[in-house]
Design an enzyme around this catalytic site. Structure first.
Site: not given
Length: 189
Positions: A75, A77-79
């Protein structure tokens, strides 16, 4: 015949009454989110494949671990921010006494392995999958995110010392990127 039918009805009625009284008397406890001072639950997570179980309580025993959780692998924000921050700060955190850094997501182990490979996490961040959300449920840090498939983890980070939560940072909205980032980790000596 009448006697038999009445007996059956009485027995069925007694069984129903007993069954319903059991339901009324079952134990119920409300989950409270994990907090500082709590012990890690003995829950299995998975690394690289379903064959590689990692019990989180055993993993954290006798060590200082930084664990962070994300709503989903790959995703934005996560990546772009969350995982890369921990990869970039891995050496610094380990020089300050952290044994391991662990990333957890409610995903399957193959997805977590592929995501880790894309971000060069080997030797820096262990990518552990919580496919059924059992670990996140045990911590009571789950959230419902239908666009990501339903039940997911809130975004959080924690410092675990000998299987005990020493510091905990849960994003206020469960998904933002403020207090759970790598540069916000507070280690106690």
């Amino acid at each position: 015949m009448f006697f038999t039918a009445v007996s059956i009805i009485r027995n069925a009625s007694a069984f129903a009454k007993q069954a319903s009284s059991r339901a009324v008397h079952t134990s119920f406890f409300a989950m409270a989110p994990v907090k500082v001072g709590d012990k890690m639950p003995a829950v299995d997570l998975f690394e690289d494949s379903p064959a590689n179980k990692v019990n989180i309580c055993e993993l954290t025993a006798g060590k200082k671990i930084v664990l962070f959780a994300v709503p989903g692998a790959f995703t934005p924000g996560c990546s772009k921010t969350h995982l890369p921050g921990y990869v970039q700060n891995a050496d610094k955190l380990k020089s300050e006494g952290v044994s391991e850094i662990v990333c957890v997501s409610v995903n399957d182990p193959y997805v977590m392995a592929a995501w880790g490979a894309q971000h060069n996490t080997k030797g820096k961040v262990r990518m552990l999958a919580d496919p059924s959300g059992n670990f996140i449920k045990a911590l009571d840090l789950g959230t419902n995110l239908p666009p990501l498939g339903g039940f997911r983890s809130k975004r959080f980070s924690m410092v675990i010392n000998d299987s005990t939560v020493e510091d905990l940072n849960v994003e206020p909205d469960g998904t933002g990127l403020s207090c759970s980032l790598a540069d916000k980790i507070k280690l106690k000596n």
